[in-house]
Motif scaffolding. Structure first.
Motif, short mmCIF file in Angstrom:
data_model
loop_
_atom_site.label_atom_id
_atom_site.label_comp_id
_atom_site.label_asym_id
_atom_site.label_seq_id
_atom_site.Cartn_x
_atom_site.Cartn_y
_atom_site.Cartn_z
N LYS A 95 2.20 1.64 -0.20
CA LYS A 95 2.96 2.54 -0.34
C LYS A 95 4.11 2.39 -0.47
O LYS A 95 4.42 1.30 -1.39
CB LYS A 95 3.00 2.84 1.65
N PRO A 96 4.25 3.88 -1.56
CA PRO A 96 5.88 3.82 -2.01
C PRO A 96 6.79 3.12 -2.23
O PRO A 96 7.47 2.38 -2.35
CB PRO A 96 6.29 5.21 -2.75
N TYR A 97 7.23 3.49 -0.05
CA TYR A 97 8.48 2.58 -0.02
C TYR A 97 7.99 0.96 0.61
O TYR A 97 9.45 0.41 -0.08
CB TYR A 97 8.43 2.79 1.56
N GLN A 98 7.22 0.61 -0.33
CA GLN A 98 6.94 -0.90 0.27
C GLN A 98 7.54 -1.38 -1.57
O GLN A 98 7.42 -2.83 -1.04
CB GLN A 98 5.52 -1.46 0.37
N GLY A 99 7.35 -0.51 -2.29
CA GLY A 99 8.07 -1.13 -3.08
C GLY A 99 8.99 -1.20 -3.37
O GLY A 99 10.22 -1.26 -4.50
#
Length: 166
Positions: A95-99
């Motif tokens: 997911k984007p937030y995991q980056g």
């Protein structure tokens, strides 16, 4: 001159969608109920993840706090070059937030450490209730991810609470 600061432990702010006070310990059930309510009230900036179960079968939760729509990951830009052929499913895309840069905050590593859980709950409250109304908190949540596990050791916490009057 003496300056006294009050933390407002019994005051509910207008931006709080999920009221919480800090005049008593919340225990396992109170903690789980609170983080579930927060995840429901703030779906755009929170995600509740069960990371496992304790020895006695109690769920161990992490509340993820981040702007779920911002951020990026390498797998969003680079495709897999060596697809697995042996029938094993590929890793689920991130997911984007995991980056984003992440911060791990946890409490109740040991059963008799009640205050760590309360610090986690206080941090959760400040982050989610400040998002959109406090520029610094909004910027932090837009650019970083918080992984908050208020109770790493729920069995020990419940044992101490039930047997030692915690």
């Amino acid at each position: 001159m003496v300056i006294v600061f009050f933390s407002g432990t019994g005051i509910v702010s207008a931006s709080q969608k999920v009221p919480i006070s800090f005049d008593d310990y919340h225990g396992y059930t109170g903690t789980v109920n609170y983080i579930k309510a927060v995840a429901k009230a703030y779906p755009n900036i929170t995600k509740l993840v069960e990371i496992g179960k304790s020895t006695m079968g109690r769920p161990i939760y992490v509340l993820v706090i981040s702007n779920m729509k911002t951020g990026t990951t390498i797998d969003a830009h680079v495709g897999l070059r060596n697809m697995r052929k042996e029938g094993v499913k590929n890793v689920t895309p991130m997911k984007p937030y995991q980056g984003k840069p992440g911060h791990w905050i946890c409490g109740a590593t040991h059963g008799n450490e009640f205050t760590g859980t309360e610090v986690c709950l206080y941090t959760i409250d400040k982050l989610v209730s400040g998002y959109g109304s406090d520029d610094k908190i909004t910027k932090i949540i837009d650019n970083k991810t918080f992984y908050i596990c208020p109770m790493v050791n729920p069995d020990g916490h419940v044992y101490v609470q039930n047997n030692h009057g915690g």
